[in-house]
Design a protein around this motif. Structure first.
Motif, PDB file in Angstrom:
ATOM      1  N   PHE A 233      -2.078  -1.315  -3.810  1.00  0.00           N
ATOM      2  CA  PHE A 233      -3.119  -0.276  -3.849  1.00  0.00           C
ATOM      3  C   PHE A 233      -2.653   1.058  -3.284  1.00  0.00           C
ATOM      4  CE2 PHE A 233      -4.516  -0.302   0.659  1.00  0.00           C
ATOM      5  CZ  PHE A 233      -4.006  -1.515   1.100  1.00  0.00           C
ATOM      6  N   ASP A 234      -3.283   2.094  -3.815  1.00  0.00           N
ATOM      7  CA  ASP A 234      -3.154   3.435  -3.250  1.00  0.00           C
ATOM      8  C   ASP A 234      -4.529   3.716  -2.646  1.00  0.00           C
ATOM      9  OD1 ASP A 234      -2.950   6.079  -2.630  1.00  0.00           O
ATOM     10  OD2 ASP A 234      -2.144   6.710  -4.566  1.00  0.00           O
ATOM     11  N   PRO A 235      -4.632   3.704  -1.309  1.00  0.00           N
ATOM     12  CA  PRO A 235      -5.965   3.754  -0.687  1.00  0.00           C
ATOM     13  C   PRO A 235      -6.733   5.036  -0.980  1.00  0.00           C
ATOM     14  CG  PRO A 235      -4.215   3.807   0.989  1.00  0.00           C
ATOM     15  CD  PRO A 235      -3.553   3.553  -0.328  1.00  0.00           C
ATOM     16  N   LEU A 236      -6.039   6.184  -0.952  1.00  0.00           N
ATOM     17  CA  LEU A 236      -6.725   7.446  -1.243  1.00  0.00           C
ATOM     18  C   LEU A 236      -5.748   8.362  -1.971  1.00  0.00           C
ATOM     19  CD1 LEU A 236      -9.656   8.066  -0.723  1.00  0.00           C
ATOM     20  CD2 LEU A 236      -8.996   9.433   1.238  1.00  0.00           C
ATOM     21  N   ASP A 237      -5.834   8.314  -3.282  1.00  0.00           N
ATOM     22  CA  ASP A 237      -4.917   9.091  -4.106  1.00  0.00           C
ATOM     23  C   ASP A 237      -5.403  10.536  -4.210  1.00  0.00           C
ATOM     24  OD1 ASP A 237      -2.796   9.403  -6.102  1.00  0.00           O
ATOM     25  OD2 ASP A 237      -4.449   9.662  -7.511  1.00  0.00           O
ATOM     26  N   GLY A 238      -4.443  11.458  -4.225  1.00  0.00           N
ATOM     27  CA  GLY A 238      -4.782  12.875  -4.335  1.00  0.00           C
ATOM     28  C   GLY A 238      -4.780  13.512  -2.960  1.00  0.00           C
ATOM     29  N   SER A 239      -3.788  13.163  -2.151  1.00  0.00           N
ATOM     30  CA  SER A 239      -3.821  13.568  -0.739  1.00  0.00           C
ATOM     31  C   SER A 239      -3.939  15.077  -0.552  1.00  0.00           C
ATOM     32  CB  SER A 239      -2.604  13.011  -0.001  1.00  0.00           C
ATOM     33  OG  SER A 239      -1.455  13.141  -0.779  1.00  0.00           O
TER      34      SER A 239
ATOM     35  N   TYR B  38       1.384   0.967  -7.865  1.00  0.00           N
ATOM     36  CA  TYR B  38      -0.046   1.217  -7.590  1.00  0.00           C
ATOM     37  C   TYR B  38      -0.539   2.546  -8.154  1.00  0.00           C
ATOM     38  CZ  TYR B  38       2.754   2.999  -3.747  1.00  0.00           C
ATOM     39  OH  TYR B  38       3.741   3.614  -3.031  1.00  0.00           O
ATOM     40  N   GLU B  39       0.267   3.207  -8.992  1.00  0.00           N
ATOM     41  CA  GLU B  39      -0.239   4.403  -9.695  1.00  0.00           C
ATOM     42  C   GLU B  39      -0.021   4.208 -11.202  1.00  0.00           C
ATOM     43  OE1 GLU B  39       0.008   7.793  -6.205  1.00  0.00           O
ATOM     44  OE2 GLU B  39       1.807   7.542  -7.395  1.00  0.00           O
ATOM     45  N   ALA B  40       1.236   4.311 -11.639  1.00  0.00           N
ATOM     46  CA  ALA B  40       1.511   4.243 -13.083  1.00  0.00           C
ATOM     47  C   ALA B  40       1.119   2.887 -13.684  1.00  0.00           C
ATOM     48  CB  ALA B  40       2.991   4.524 -13.333  1.00  0.00           C
TER      49      ALA B  40
ATOM     50  N   SER C 243       0.846  -1.183   0.000  1.00  0.00           N
ATOM     51  CA  SER C 243       0.000   0.000   0.000  1.00  0.00           C
ATOM     52  C   SER C 243       0.885   1.237   0.000  1.00  0.00           C
ATOM     53  CB  SER C 243      -0.862  -0.002   1.266  1.00  0.00           C
ATOM     54  OG  SER C 243      -1.319   1.311   1.563  1.00  0.00           O
ATOM     55  N   GLU C 244       0.385   2.305  -0.612  1.00  0.00           N
ATOM     56  CA  GLU C 244       1.152   3.550  -0.582  1.00  0.00           C
ATOM     57  C   GLU C 244       1.407   3.999   0.854  1.00  0.00           C
ATOM     58  OE1 GLU C 244       0.055   6.981  -3.118  1.00  0.00           O
ATOM     59  OE2 GLU C 244       0.734   8.196  -1.424  1.00  0.00           O
ATOM     60  N   GLU C 245       0.510   3.639   1.755  1.00  0.00           N
ATOM     61  CA  GLU C 245       0.605   4.096   3.145  1.00  0.00           C
ATOM     62  C   GLU C 245       1.501   3.227   4.020  1.00  0.00           C
ATOM     63  OE1 GLU C 245      -0.998   6.829   4.608  1.00  0.00           O
ATOM     64  OE2 GLU C 245      -1.537   7.440   2.585  1.00  0.00           O
TER      65      GLU C 245
HETATM   66 MG    MG Z   1      -1.238   8.435  -4.820  1.00  0.00          MG
END
Ligand code: MG
Ligand code: AHM
Length: 340
Positions: A114-120, A283-285, A93-95
């Protein structure tokens, strides 16, 4: 009045599973669990603006429960549900800095990034945010129990499914299991996602470009020439393009996918020792590259590689990302490689 009978996401997943007689239903099960997590996050995101009014922004809410930040909440929601789903063997996870194990006895045959909530940067200001996911089949044997780092460090082209949930003016789920891209919209009154965008194909040519032009001085000369070229007038090929930049990758990608656009987060020299992009491969690109290719578009790094072909070396590896309509990504590549 009767409501029109929509195709639910569960119906759609089961129908595509039927097309694969060898399928065990595990990928369908995995997606269903993820969708429940997404609905939980969607409900919480919709309440975010009320947090202050309801006295929920402090350490405890009115029920005396402790309140987490939204990105923490999203991370925990996905992590806890998926760790006990029985469909995956390891997560990233990103976190979370390291790999995220699943509960003992629940090891399955897939991996989840996964990225749980992108656009922090947009979470607190009522601008749309999203969740991104990428699924691979594990490499290690099922008998070995927990998955490992190698199970997660996999090329984008080996994904078996990828998608995102956008928490916007409505909540949408967009995903692919390798047979095109399907889009579903959440009807909050019944708590179901209904098929709203079947077989999404991205327009061949962009009408928008999306890049953080605040980074102009950090870009190399080829990237600057390309952006300048996009802004020149040429009626024959539709320039200048319009600029649109939200700063949430999910939202910028979603708009461009539907309307036709090119998104660029190229390498820059903010850190001259290690020129790289900002966005994370796993988990993004990676998942967006898979989706855009399924929709007829393209994703590159700008140094001669397709994003889907990169062999990851680290969990949180960053890559430059140029993604969108094929016509425009091809031209961007010519500029970035100095061929034009
Ligand atoms: Mg992100
Ligand atoms: P985040 O995962 O911390 O939210 O960062 C990723 C976000 C992307 O959603 C977006 O495309 C990009 O960062 C915007 O970066 P910048 O603010 O540098 O333009």
């Amino acid at each position: 009045m009767n409501r029109p009978l929509g195709i639910t996401v569960s119906r759609n997943i089961i129908d595509s599973q039927r097309m694969h007689p060898e399928a065990t239903g595990e990928l369908s099960g995995l997606l269903s669990e993820l969708i429940v997590a997404a609905k939980t996050i969607s409900a919480e995101v919709n309440m975010a603006g009320l947090a202050d009014i309801l006295g929920m922004s402090g350490k405890t809410n009115i029920q005396g429960e402790s309140v987490q930040k939204l990105d923490e909440f999203a991370n925990n929601t996905i992590k806890r549900r998926m760790a006990k789903s029985g469909y995956i063997c390891v997560m990233t996870s990103e976190e979370e800095e390291g790999i995220v194990p699943v509960n003992e006895g629940y090891e399955g045959k897939y991996t989840l990034a996964f990225d749980p909530l992108d656009g922090s940067s947009n979470i607190d200001v009522n601008v749309s945010v999203g969740t991104i996911f990428s699924i691979h089949r594990r490499k290690s044997s099922l008998a070995s129990g927990q998955g490992n780092l190698e199970d997660l460090l996999r090329k984008g082209s080996e994904q078996v499914a990828a998608g995102y949930i956008i928490y916007g003016s409505s909540t949408m789920l967009v995903f692919s299991t390798g047979q095109g891209v399907q889009g579903f919209t959440l009807d909050p009154s019944v708590g179901e996602f209904f098929l709203s965008h079947p077989d999404i194909k991205t327009p061949e040519k962009s009408i928008y470009f999306s890049a953080n032009e605040g980074n102009y001085q950090y870009w190399d000369e080829n990237m600057r020439r390309y952006i300048n070229w996009l802004k020149e007038e040429n009626k024959e090929d539709g320039r200048p393009l319009s600029a649109r930049y939200i700063g949430t990758l999910v939202s910028d990608f979603h708009r461009n996918l539907i309307k036709g656009g090119i998104f660029l987060y190229p390498k820059d020299n903010k850190n001259p020792d290690k020129p790289s992009g900002k966005l994370r491969l796993l988990y993004e690109a990676g998942p967006f590259a898979y989706l855009v290719e399924q929709a007829g578009g393209r994703a590159i790094t700008g140094d001669g590689r397709n994003v889907s072909d990169i062999e990851p070396e680290e969990l949180h590896q960053r890559v430059p990302l140029i993604i969108g309509s094929k016509y425009d990504v091809d031209i961007a590549e010519d500029f970035l490689l100095g061929r034009r």
